[in-house]
Design an enzyme around this catalytic site. Structure first.
Site, mmCIF file in Angstrom:
data_model
loop_
_atom_site.group_PDB
_atom_site.id
_atom_site.type_symbol
_atom_site.label_atom_id
_atom_site.label_comp_id
_atom_site.label_asym_id
_atom_site.label_seq_id
_atom_site.Cartn_x
_atom_site.Cartn_y
_atom_site.Cartn_z
ATOM 1 N N GLY A 48 30.167 -21.031 16.324
ATOM 2 C CA GLY A 48 30.577 -20.784 17.698
ATOM 3 C C GLY A 48 31.994 -21.169 18.051
ATOM 4 N N ASP A 104 32.328 -25.007 20.982
ATOM 5 C CA ASP A 104 32.289 -23.933 21.965
ATOM 6 C C ASP A 104 31.552 -24.387 23.218
ATOM 7 O OD1 ASP A 104 29.857 -24.075 20.596
ATOM 8 O OD2 ASP A 104 29.598 -21.920 20.437
ATOM 9 N N ASP A 107 25.362 -28.428 25.029
ATOM 10 C CA ASP A 107 24.124 -28.307 25.801
ATOM 11 C C ASP A 107 23.495 -29.696 25.921
ATOM 12 O OD1 ASP A 107 23.572 -25.450 26.446
ATOM 13 O OD2 ASP A 107 23.719 -25.197 24.291
ATOM 14 N N PHE A 156 21.851 -18.954 30.008
ATOM 15 C CA PHE A 156 22.091 -18.454 28.655
ATOM 16 C C PHE A 156 23.415 -17.699 28.664
ATOM 17 C CE2 PHE A 156 19.567 -17.638 24.697
ATOM 18 C CZ PHE A 156 20.666 -17.233 23.954
#
Length: 183
Positions: A48, A104, A107, A156
């Site tokens: 990512g 990137d 979470d 998302f």
């Protein structure tokens, strides 16, 4: 690929190419200032971080060394077990180096927390984190992140390196994936 190519797959665009470019330039200016006169090893987390790593490295005005890691936090389905596996390790010895991990998105922070601890154990002078996106609502561990591009909603997101099933990484913006795509 642009937003017209995937408009049916997106709920909306969160950050345009121009907003991302401006944020990357802002992050690079701060990193240049903070590491002035010091050698910096920039470590991208695959896959990512490829886009942010490339653009950030080009925006920096100082010399940097780059390396890459790939890690996997696996478990059943979409839930992490908390067990992290190194798929590709660094080629560079970290002893005494100033290290900047480039991500990137953050979470839960679980994998990144493990990764930072792993790199710290290798004897660098310092280890800091730079991420383009952070989802504060998704955090499961407290992470000290020195450079944050955007705090984004707990949705998302895809584009600019972020994927769903290895698709959408090559978008030059970040958008929210429509639920019908991943449900």
């Amino acid at each position: 690929m642009d937003s017209n190519d995937v408009s049916a797959d997106l709920a909306h665009v969160l950050y345009t190419k121009e907003e991302i470019d401006a944020k990357v330039a802002e992050l690079a200016a701060q990193i240049d200032k903070d590491y002035e006169g010091r050698d910096l090893l920039v470590v991208g987390v695959l896959k990512g971080a490829v886009m942010i790593m490339a653009d950030l490295a080009r925006a920096l005005h100082s010399h940097v060394t780059m390396d890459w890691m790939a890690v996997s936090s696996y478990g059943s389905g979409t839930t992490s077990s908390g067990v992290v596996r190194i798929l590709k390790d660094l080629d560079t010895d970290l002893m005494g180096k100033h290290v900047l991990i480039v991500e990137d998105i953050i979470d839960s922070g679980l994998t990144l927390s493990w990764l930072k601890s792993n790199l710290v154990s290798r004897g660098p002078a310092s280890v800091e984190i730079c991420t383009l996106l952070r989802k504060p609502e998704a955090a499961k561990v407290k992470m000290d992140v020195k450079y944050v591009g955007f705090d984004c909603p707990n949705e998302f997101v895809v584009g600019y390196g972020l994927d769903f099933s290895e698709k959408y990484r090559n978008l030059d913006f970040i958008g929210t994936l429509a639920p019908h795509v991943y449900q």
